[in-house]
Design a protein around this motif. Structure first.
Motif, PDB file in Angstrom:
ATOM      1  N   GLN A 119      -1.864 -13.168   6.026  1.00  0.00           N
ATOM      2  CA  GLN A 119      -2.173 -14.053   4.895  1.00  0.00           C
ATOM      3  C   GLN A 119      -0.873 -14.677   4.402  1.00  0.00           C
ATOM      4  O   GLN A 119      -0.524 -15.777   4.790  1.00  0.00           O
ATOM      5  CB  GLN A 119      -2.946 -13.296   3.819  1.00  0.00           C
ATOM      6  N   ARG A 147      -4.244   1.765  15.580  1.00  0.00           N
ATOM      7  CA  ARG A 147      -4.340   1.953  14.128  1.00  0.00           C
ATOM      8  C   ARG A 147      -3.268   2.928  13.645  1.00  0.00           C
ATOM      9  O   ARG A 147      -2.630   2.724  12.626  1.00  0.00           O
ATOM     10  CB  ARG A 147      -5.739   2.451  13.745  1.00  0.00           C
ATOM     11  N   LEU A 154       3.703  -1.594   6.152  1.00  0.00           N
ATOM     12  CA  LEU A 154       2.864  -1.958   5.016  1.00  0.00           C
ATOM     13  C   LEU A 154       2.515  -3.442   5.042  1.00  0.00           C
ATOM     14  O   LEU A 154       3.354  -4.283   5.347  1.00  0.00           O
ATOM     15  CB  LEU A 154       3.586  -1.672   3.696  1.00  0.00           C
ATOM     16  N   ARG A 156       0.362  -5.981   2.260  1.00  0.00           N
ATOM     17  CA  ARG A 156      -0.283  -5.968   0.960  1.00  0.00           C
ATOM     18  C   ARG A 156      -1.452  -6.944   0.889  1.00  0.00           C
ATOM     19  O   ARG A 156      -2.155  -6.989  -0.109  1.00  0.00           O
ATOM     20  CB  ARG A 156       0.767  -6.319  -0.102  1.00  0.00           C
ATOM     21  N   CYS A 157      -1.643  -7.739   1.920  1.00  0.00           N
ATOM     22  CA  CYS A 157      -2.651  -8.812   1.826  1.00  0.00           C
ATOM     23  C   CYS A 157      -3.917  -8.573   2.635  1.00  0.00           C
ATOM     24  O   CYS A 157      -5.000  -8.929   2.194  1.00  0.00           O
ATOM     25  CB  CYS A 157      -2.070 -10.133   2.315  1.00  0.00           C
ATOM     26  N   THR A 158      -3.793  -8.044   3.843  1.00  0.00           N
ATOM     27  CA  THR A 158      -4.918  -8.157   4.778  1.00  0.00           C
ATOM     28  C   THR A 158      -5.894  -6.994   4.770  1.00  0.00           C
ATOM     29  O   THR A 158      -7.003  -7.137   5.276  1.00  0.00           O
ATOM     30  CB  THR A 158      -4.402  -8.259   6.227  1.00  0.00           C
ATOM     31  N   GLY A 159      -5.470  -5.832   4.270  1.00  0.00           N
ATOM     32  CA  GLY A 159      -6.334  -4.663   4.396  1.00  0.00           C
ATOM     33  C   GLY A 159      -6.294  -4.063   5.796  1.00  0.00           C
ATOM     34  O   GLY A 159      -7.096  -3.201   6.118  1.00  0.00           O
ATOM     35  N   TYR A 160      -5.381  -4.545   6.634  1.00  0.00           N
ATOM     36  CA  TYR A 160      -5.032  -3.968   7.948  1.00  0.00           C
ATOM     37  C   TYR A 160      -6.060  -4.162   9.061  1.00  0.00           C
ATOM     38  O   TYR A 160      -5.690  -4.223  10.232  1.00  0.00           O
ATOM     39  CB  TYR A 160      -4.724  -2.461   7.844  1.00  0.00           C
ATOM     40  N   GLN A 161      -7.329  -4.215   8.730  1.00  0.00           N
ATOM     41  CA  GLN A 161      -8.359  -4.239   9.778  1.00  0.00           C
ATOM     42  C   GLN A 161      -8.096  -5.328  10.810  1.00  0.00           C
ATOM     43  O   GLN A 161      -8.157  -5.096  12.015  1.00  0.00           O
ATOM     44  CB  GLN A 161      -9.731  -4.459   9.106  1.00  0.00           C
TER      45      GLN A 161
ATOM     46  N   ASN B 198       1.281  -1.316  -9.927  1.00  0.00           N
ATOM     47  CA  ASN B 198       2.173  -2.417  -9.599  1.00  0.00           C
ATOM     48  C   ASN B 198       1.432  -3.318  -8.617  1.00  0.00           C
ATOM     49  O   ASN B 198       0.933  -2.838  -7.602  1.00  0.00           O
ATOM     50  CB  ASN B 198       3.443  -1.848  -8.952  1.00  0.00           C
ATOM     51  N   ALA B 199       1.364  -4.614  -8.920  1.00  0.00           N
ATOM     52  CA  ALA B 199       0.658  -5.538  -8.026  1.00  0.00           C
ATOM     53  C   ALA B 199       1.312  -5.538  -6.648  1.00  0.00           C
ATOM     54  O   ALA B 199       0.657  -5.707  -5.631  1.00  0.00           O
ATOM     55  CB  ALA B 199       0.652  -6.940  -8.605  1.00  0.00           C
ATOM     56  N   LEU B 200       2.621  -5.351  -6.666  1.00  0.00           N
ATOM     57  CA  LEU B 200       3.382  -5.092  -5.475  1.00  0.00           C
ATOM     58  C   LEU B 200       3.247  -6.105  -4.335  1.00  0.00           C
ATOM     59  O   LEU B 200       2.868  -5.739  -3.220  1.00  0.00           O
ATOM     60  CB  LEU B 200       3.019  -3.692  -4.949  1.00  0.00           C
ATOM     61  N   PHE B 256      -0.190 -11.855  -6.408  1.00  0.00           N
ATOM     62  CA  PHE B 256      -1.275 -11.050  -6.997  1.00  0.00           C
ATOM     63  C   PHE B 256      -1.196 -10.991  -8.512  1.00  0.00           C
ATOM     64  O   PHE B 256      -1.719 -10.047  -9.121  1.00  0.00           O
ATOM     65  CB  PHE B 256      -1.254  -9.630  -6.412  1.00  0.00           C
ATOM     66  N   ARG B 690     -11.197  -8.444   2.133  1.00  0.00           N
ATOM     67  CA  ARG B 690     -10.624  -7.217   2.708  1.00  0.00           C
ATOM     68  C   ARG B 690      -9.338  -6.827   2.002  1.00  0.00           C
ATOM     69  O   ARG B 690      -9.133  -5.658   1.663  1.00  0.00           O
ATOM     70  CB  ARG B 690     -10.321  -7.408   4.199  1.00  0.00           C
ATOM     71  N   GLY B 691      -8.487  -7.821   1.796  1.00  0.00           N
ATOM     72  CA  GLY B 691      -7.222  -7.535   1.131  1.00  0.00           C
ATOM     73  C   GLY B 691      -7.451  -7.054  -0.290  1.00  0.00           C
ATOM     74  O   GLY B 691      -6.788  -6.133  -0.773  1.00  0.00           O
ATOM     75  N   ALA B 694      -8.679  -3.498  -0.296  1.00  0.00           N
ATOM     76  CA  ALA B 694      -7.571  -2.569  -0.040  1.00  0.00           C
ATOM     77  C   ALA B 694      -6.798  -2.314  -1.340  1.00  0.00           C
ATOM     78  O   ALA B 694      -6.424  -1.171  -1.634  1.00  0.00           O
ATOM     79  CB  ALA B 694      -6.640  -3.137   1.034  1.00  0.00           C
ATOM     80  N   GLN B 695      -6.574  -3.348  -2.124  1.00  0.00           N
ATOM     81  CA  GLN B 695      -5.846  -3.142  -3.377  1.00  0.00           C
ATOM     82  C   GLN B 695      -6.688  -2.369  -4.389  1.00  0.00           C
ATOM     83  O   GLN B 695      -6.163  -1.586  -5.184  1.00  0.00           O
ATOM     84  CB  GLN B 695      -5.388  -4.481  -3.960  1.00  0.00           C
ATOM     85  N   GLU B 703      -2.321   4.606  -6.155  1.00  0.00           N
ATOM     86  CA  GLU B 703      -1.132   4.066  -6.808  1.00  0.00           C
ATOM     87  C   GLU B 703      -1.098   4.324  -8.308  1.00  0.00           C
ATOM     88  O   GLU B 703      -2.074   4.104  -9.015  1.00  0.00           O
ATOM     89  CB  GLU B 703      -1.076   2.551  -6.575  1.00  0.00           C
ATOM     90  N   VAL B 723       1.626   3.513  -1.415  1.00  0.00           N
ATOM     91  CA  VAL B 723       0.863   2.321  -1.031  1.00  0.00           C
ATOM     92  C   VAL B 723       0.051   2.667   0.205  1.00  0.00           C
ATOM     93  O   VAL B 723       0.607   3.155   1.181  1.00  0.00           O
ATOM     94  CB  VAL B 723       1.819   1.159  -0.703  1.00  0.00           C
ATOM     95  N   PRO B 724      -1.259   2.452   0.164  1.00  0.00           N
ATOM     96  CA  PRO B 724      -2.064   2.847   1.324  1.00  0.00           C
ATOM     97  C   PRO B 724      -1.726   2.048   2.579  1.00  0.00           C
ATOM     98  O   PRO B 724      -1.373   0.876   2.503  1.00  0.00           O
ATOM     99  CB  PRO B 724      -3.504   2.602   0.878  1.00  0.00           C
ATOM    100  N   ILE B 729      -6.983   2.748   4.600  1.00  0.00           N
ATOM    101  CA  ILE B 729      -7.894   1.634   4.324  1.00  0.00           C
ATOM    102  C   ILE B 729      -8.887   1.506   5.474  1.00  0.00           C
ATOM    103  O   ILE B 729      -8.499   1.324   6.628  1.00  0.00           O
ATOM    104  CB  ILE B 729      -7.104   0.315   4.146  1.00  0.00           C
TER     105      ILE B 729
END
Ligand code: FES
Ligand code: FES
Lengths: 190, 806
Positions: A119, A147, A154, A156-161, B198-200, B256, B690-691, B694-695, B703, B723-724, B729
Motif C-alpha cells: 500500500q 508465512r 513488519l 503496517r498497511c496490508t495485513g500481510y495476507q 500508537n498509530a505507528l 493512519f 485487511r490492513g 490488522a490494526q 498493542e 506489533v503483530p 494476523i
C-alpha cells in the motif's frame, strides 16, 4: 561557503563495497551502519529504515545472497561481501522498474503488484529482498513456510495476507517454469 | 430523430485496475522524505524532556556547540516561535484551549517533549550533541491516569484547565430517560477501557526544510496528511505570509491519523533552516516515534443500556472520558475523541433514548492525535458488549438480538440527530452469519467444547460516517472546518491530463483510483492521466486525507472538474463542426459527432477530433476559438457534502481459540462483509479492509503504551511495543455488498477505517464467547494472555470446586 566545523574523526576509514555488482569506495566512520551508507552515501534510497534496531525488517538487503538487516551491520563489516539492494531486482539492474525510464519489474515484483501486496510501499523493499533471498535458498517453500518467513518483517498497511500470497504465487510460478524451461514467465533469479 | 447507440465504453471504475504507484515503489524509486538530500543539508535531533512534569529550571546547551560536527543549537528562547493552538468554537465551560509551544518554554508536560533542536553535519553528530545538553528540572507530581487527573486536588497539567478537563460536553439527554431505565425489564452495564495505542506508520515522521531565495519561500518537505494546515500553522508560527511557505509532501509510508495533525518538530526544523539559511533535515527515530509522537485511543466508558423483554434497546446512557495526554492537537483539538464518541455512539441501532457525557482530560503523557477510526473502534466495542450482555441476560442468540435492533428503514434520523443514508446493515449481518455457518464454525465450536477446548465466535456490526463535509464538522463546532475539496484538471497540448486533489495519499492508492475516475469521465487512456497531490503551491487548497474523505469528497471534486473539462472539449469540437455541444460525445481520447441521419454533412470537417487536435486549437490556434470560449484547457471544481455525511457499513465475525496453557488468543477465522457503496477499485478496498482489520486486531490483542507512576512510557522500541506480524494476523474473507451513495459523485462511500473499527469488538466478543463457561467477561483491550490465562484457570478452579463440593 561551507562553515561547517571540520570533523577530524581519528577513525575515518576508506572501505570498498560491492553493491549490485558495482564497486564503491566510501570514506566512513566505523560506526556508520550499512543502511546509512547505502542510502545516504551511495544514494540507493530504495532500502528503508523503520526502526534502526533490527525488528521491522524495512532495511533488509542481501549480503552474499542472504537476507540481512542493514541497520544492524556496520558498513565496514560488509567489505568483501556481495550486497544486493531492491534496486537490483528490475532487469536494468540499476533502479528501473516500469514507467518512463525504468526497466522491467522482475517476477517477484510483478507478483507483489498483482496481489496488491503493498500500500504505502515503505516496507516493500524489505519484504522483496527477504523473499528474494528466501526463495533462492528454498525454491520449494510451502505457503506455511513463506508465512513463517514473512513474519520476520513488519508491515503496517496490508495485513500481510497479500504479501504471503504474492510470494507464494511467485514461488509456484518459478517452480512451474523450472518444470517447463520454455515457459517465458520464468523468473530470472533462480 | 433516431437514437444512435452510445459507444460502449469499458469503464475503469469498479475494476481492480493495477496500481500506478507500484512500479516506482517496487523498484526502490519511491521518494520518501528521508530520501531527499539537498546540497549543504544539515541534520536535526531534539533534546527531549526526560521527566513527565516539571518546571524547566535551566536549559544549558553551551556544551552542545562544542561537540564535533554540531553546527547550531536552538532553544525556545532563541527561536521565539508562535505556539500551536487548537480551537473549538465552544464556550469555556465546554472547551479550554491550551497552547502547545513548538519547543518547551517554562514547563515540560510529558517525557519526550522537545526542549531544544540540535543541528549538525549528520544525524550521528546531532545525536552526539544531545548528550551534551544540560537540562535541570524542578519536578512536579505527574498526572498519569484519567482517574488521577480528575481526582480532587490533582496537580494541574495546564493551569487554565480546572480538573485537568479540556472538553466536557453533554450533547444529548433524552427527556424521561431515567424512567425508561427504572421500568425496563433488562438493564445491562459495562465499564470498559481501551489501551493507549500508537498509530505507528512504518515510516516515522520527518521533514526537510530550506529557504528558496528565488521564490522567497520556505520550502518544507514533510510527511503529513494535511499539507495546507501545516502551511497555515508554520507560517503563523514563523510569522511569515502564508504564500511564503510551501509545503511539499513526497511519498508517505503510512500515517493512519498520526500525521494528520501539526507536529512541533517540523516547525522547529523549518525555523532552524530559516535561521541558518541551510537545508535542515529531521527524521524521527523509532524511540521518539513510539514514545514521544502522537498517541491515541485511551478511553474509559461507563455505559448502561435498557432493553425490553424481546431484546430491543430502549435507552443508552454513557459517560466517556478520553485521556488526551499533554496537549490538544491542531486542527482537531482534544475534542476529537469525546465528540466523535458522543455524536455517533448509537451506531447502526435504532435507539429511542440517549444520554451522553464526553470528556477529554489532560495528563502528563504524549499528546494524542486522531487514529484510524477515531473513537469508533471503542464505542462500537462498548455497544457490541452491551448487546452481547443483554443477549445473555435475555437468553437470546447474539446475532438475533442485533437483527432486532439494526436500522432497516432509510433514510433514518437517529436520536443523535444524524440522518443515516441507505446501507445494508441487516443484509451484511445475515450474510456474515451465513458465511460463518457455511464454514461449519458452530459445529467446530461444539466439537471443541466437547474436547475441553475454548473456541469462541464473535460479531460486530457498525457503520462509519465517512463523507464528513463542512456541515458535519461545523456541527462539531470546529474552528477549522474541513469539508470541501478542490480539484483542477488540466489538459496539455499533447492531449495528456494532469489533475490535482487536496487530499493526500499515504498508501490508499489515490494515483490509481482517482485516475480511474478521470479516465472514465474523459474517455481517456489511464496512462494519459496523472495525479498531483501534496504540494501547496500546486493545489489551491485542501484538507488532506483523514476520515475516509479522499474518494468520497476528493474523488467527487475530481470527477466534477473532469466533467467540466469534458464540457469544454465538447464545446470546442462543436464549434469546429458548427453543431451544439450535446451533439458531441467523448471517448477513446477523441470527440465525435453524434451524427444523426438528418444532420447535414459539414464540409471539410472530420467527424472525429482527437484530444490532441482539440488541445492544439485551445492553445496554439486560439484564433479558431469562438469568442465565448477562453483559450486553454483547464477546469476547477469543488465538492462538499452538505447533509450529515455518508455511512459505510459492515459486519465482522471472528473465531478464536484460547490456549489454556499460555493464555494466548489465536484467531482461527476472520470474515468481513462490507459495504462502501461503489468500490472504485475493489482490490484497493479489500486492501484497506485487511490492513484496517490488522490494526484493529493489534489494538484488541497486542498493542499498548503504558506509563509508570513517574510518567515514563513503556514503549521505547519494538521489543516493548508488540506489533503483530504475519504470525498473528489471519487471512480475512471479504465479501462486498454495494449500496451506492446518492450524495457523492461516484456513488462511493469511504473505505479506509472500517476494518479498524469493526475488529476490536469482534475479537473481544469472540474471546468472551470462548470464556462463556468460565463466567468471566472481559471489557478491556488489549486482551493480554495473562488475563485470558487467569480467566481460564478460574474455570478450572471453579469446576474443581464444584466437583469437590458436590
Ligand atoms: S530498520 Fe533495520 S530492522 Fe528496522
Ligand atoms: S505497505 Fe505500508 S508498511 Fe507495508
Amino acid at each position: 561557503m561551507n562553515t561547517d566545523p571540520v570533523v577530524t574523526h581519528p577513525q575515518l576509514q576508506l572501505i570498498t563495497l560491492d553493491v549490485n555488482g558495482e564497486q564503491h569506495e566510501v570514506v566512513t566512520e566505523p560506526r556508520r551502519t550499512l543502511v546509512d551508507v547505502l542510502r545516504h552515501d551511495l544514494r540507493l534510497t530504495g532500502t528503508h529504515v523503520g526502526c534502526e534496531h533490527g525488528i521491522c525488517g524495512a532495511c533488509t538487503v542481501l549480503v552474499d545472497e542472504r537476507p540481512v538487516r542493514a541497520c544492524l551491520m556496520f558498513a565496514a563489516q560488509a567489505e568483501g561481501a556481495r550486497i544486493r539492494t531492491v534496486e537490483s531486482l528490475s532487469d536494468d539492474g540499476g533502479g528501473g522498474g516500469g514507467g518512463a525510464g525504468g526497466g522491467e519489474l522482475n517476477d517477484l515484483q510483478r507478483a507483489f503488484s498483482e496481489h496488491h501486496a503493498l500500500q504505502c510501499g515503505f516496507c516493500t523493499p524489505g519484504f522483496l529482498m527477504l523473499a528474494e533471498g528466501f526463495l533462492a535458498e528454498r525454491p520449494e517453500a510451502t505457503k506455511e513456510e513463506i508465512r513463517e518467513v514473512v513474519a520476520s518483517n513488519l508491515c503496517r498497511c496490508t495485513g500481510y495476507q497479500t504479501i504471503v500470497e504474492a510470494i507464494d504465487a511467485c514461488a509456484t510460478a518459478r517452480r512451474g517454469a523450472c518444470a517447463n524451461p520454455c515457459d517465458s514467465s520464468a523468473g530470472k533469479e533462480h | 430523430m433516431t437514437e444512435l447507440p452510445m459507444r460502449e465504453r469499458e469503464l475503469l471504475v469498479g475494476r481492480s485496475v493495477a496500481r500506478r504507484e507500484d512500479p516506482r515503489l517496487l523498484s526502490g524509486r519511491g521518494r520518501f522524505v528521508d530520501d531527499i538530500a539537498l546540497p549543504g543539508m544539515l541534520h536535526a535531533q531534539f533534546v527531549r524532556s526526560t521527566v513527565a512534569h516539571a518546571e524547566l529550571a535551566s536549559v544549558d546547551v553551551s556544551a552542545v556547540r562544542e561537540v564535533p560536527g554540531v553546527v547550531a543549537v536552538f532553544t525556545a528562547e532563541d527561536l521565539e516561535l508562535g505556539d500551536i493552538v487548537a480551537q473549538l468554537g465552544r464556550p469555556l465551560s465546554e472547551f479550554v484551549p491550551t497552547a502547545m509551544p513548538v519547543l518547551a518554554r517554562d514547563k515540560v508536560r510529558y517525557v519526550g517533549e522537545p526542549i531544544a533542536i540540535v543541528v549538525a553535519r549528520d544525524a550521528y553528530a546531532a545525536e552526539d550533541g544531545l548528550e551534551a545538553a544540560k537540562v535541570s528540572y524542578a519536578t512536579l507530581p505527574p498526572v498519569v491516569s484519567e482517574e488521577a487527573a480528575l481526582a480532587d486536588g490533582a496537580p494541574l497539567v495546564h493551569a487554565e484547565a480546572a480538573h485537568n478537563t479540556l472538553v466536557d460536553v453533554s450533547l444529548f439527554a433524552t427527556d424521561g430517560i431515567d424512567q425508561v431505565f427504572e421500568s425496563a425489564p433488562c438493564v445491562v452495564a459495562v465499564d470498559a477501557t481501551t489501551g493507549r495505542q500508537n498509530a505507528l506508520p512504518l515510516e516515522t515522521r520527518g521533514a526537510v526544510a530550506h529557504w528558496d531565495d528565488r521564490e522567497e519561500q520556505l520550502v518544507l518537505h514533510t510527511c503529513t496528511q494535511i499539507p495546507h494546515q501545516v502551511r497555515t500553522v508554520t507560517s503563523r508560527s514563523l510569522r511569515l505570509d502564508e504564500r511564503a511557505v510551501r509545503v511539499v509532501v513526497p511519498d508517505m509510508g503510512g500515517g493512519f491519523g498520526q500525521k494528520c495533525v501539526v507536529g512541533r518538530e517540523e516547525i522547529a526544523a523549518a525555523a532552524a533552516a530559516l535561521r541558518l539559511r541551510r537545508p535542515v533535515k529531521w527524521i524521527e527515530d523509532r524511540k521518539d516515534a513510539l514514545s514521544a509522537s502522537f498517541l491515541a485511543r485511551e478511553q474509559h466508558y461507563r455505559a448502561r443500556a435498557a432493553f425490553d423483554a424481546e431484546g430491543r434497546i430502549l435507552a443508552l446512557d454513557t459517560d466517556v472520558v478520553c485521556d488526551m495526554g499533554a496537549y490538544s492537537c491542531y486542527p482537531f483539538s482534544a475534542g476529537i475523541e469525546p465528540l466523535m464518541a458522543s455524536a455517533e455512539m448509537p451506531g447502526v441501532y435504532k435507539l429511542p433514548a440517549y444520554r451522553v457525557r464526553g470528556r477529554a482530560v489532560t495528563t502528563n503523557k504524549a499528546p494524542t492525535a486522531p487514529y484510524r477510526g477515531v473513537s469508533r473502534p471503542q464505542y462500537v466495542m462498548v455497544m457490541e458488549r452491551l448487546f452481547e450482555r443483554a443477549a445473555r441476560e435475555l437468553a437470546l442468540d447474539p446475532v438475533e438480538i442485533r437483527r432486532r435492533n439494526v436500522i432497516t428503514d432509510f433514510p433514518y434520523t437517529g436520536v443523535n440527530n444524524i440522518t443515516y443514508d441507505p446501507g445494508s446493515y441487516l443484509e451484511s449481518l445475515n450474510l456474515c452469519e451465513l458465511l460463518v455457518r457455511e464454514e461449519g464454525w458452530y459445529e467446530k465450536q461444539a466439537a471443541a467444547a466437547a474436547e475441553g477446548r475454548h473456541l469462541g465466535i464473535g460479531y460486530s456490526c457498525f457503520s462509519e460516517r465517512t463523507g464528513y463535509g463542512s456541515a458535519a464538522f461545523a456541527q462539531r463546532k470546529m474552528k477549522v472546518v474541513p469539508g470541501f475539496d478542490i480539484s483542477e484538471v488540466r489538459m496539455d497540448t499533447s492531449g495528456a491530463v494532469s489533475f490535482t486533489t487536496g487530499t493526500m495519499n499515504h498508501g490508499q492508492s489515490h494515483e490509481t483510483t482517482m485516475a480511474q475516475i478521470v479516465a472514465d469521465e474523459l474517455g481517456l487512456d489511464i496512462a494519459k492521466v496523472r495525479l498531483h497531490q501534496g504540494d501547496t503551491d500546486r493545489i489551491t487548497y485542501g484538507f488532506g486525507t483523514f476520515a475516509s474523505r479522499s474518494i468520497t469528497i476528493g474523488g467527487s471534486a475530481v470527477r466534477l472538474a473532469a466533467a467540466k473539462l469534458g464540457e469544454k472539449l465538447c464545446a470546442i469540437a462543436a464549434a469546429r463542426w458548427g453543431i451544439t455541444p450535446d451533439e458531441v460525445e467523448l471517448g477513446e481520447g477523441a470527440a465525435r459527432r453524434r451524427a444523426a441521419p438528418d444532420t447535414p454533412d459539414i464540409p471539410n470537417a472530420p467527424d472525429l477530433l482527437t484530444y490532441e487536435e482539440i488541445a492544439d486549437i485551445a492553445y496554439l490556434q486560439a484564433h479558431l476559438l469562438p469568442k465565448d470560449i477562453e483559450p486553454g484547457l483547464s477546469a476547477t471544481a469543488t465538492f462538499d457534502v452538505f447533509n450529515d455525511g455518508t455511512f459505510s457499513n459492515a459486519t465482522h465475525a471472528c473465531v478464536v481459540e484460547l490456549h489454556a496453557g499460555t493464555g494466548q488468543v489465536e484467531i482461527l477465522r476472520y470474515v468481513c462483509v462490507e459495504d462502501c457503496g461503489v468500490a472504485i477499485n475493489p482490490q484497493v478496498v479489500e486492501g484497506q479492509c485487511r490492513g484496517g482489520i490488522a490494526q484493529g486486531i493489534a489494538g484488541a490483542l497486542f498493542e499498548q503504551v503504558t506509563y509508570d507512576a513517574q510518567g515514563e512510557p513503556s514503549a521505547t522500541g519494538f521489543m516493548d511495543y508488540k506489533v503483530p506480524t504475519a504470525h498473528e494476523i489471519p487471512d480475512v474473507l471479504i465479501h462486498h455488498l454495494e449500496t451506492p451513495c446518492a450524495f457523492t459523485e461516484t456513488g462511493a462511500k469511504g473505505a479506509g477505517e472500517g476494518g479498524t473499527i469493526g475488529a476490536p469488538a469482534a475479537v473481544l466478543n469472540a474471546v468472551n464467547d470462548a470464556l462463556r463457561p468460565t463466567g468471566v467477561e472481559l471489557d478491556h483491550t488489549p486482551i493480554t494472555p495473562e488475563t485470558v490465562h487467569r480467566a481460564l484457570n478460574s474455570t478450572r478452579n471453579s469446576a474443581l470446586n464444584r466437583e469437590l463440593s458436590s
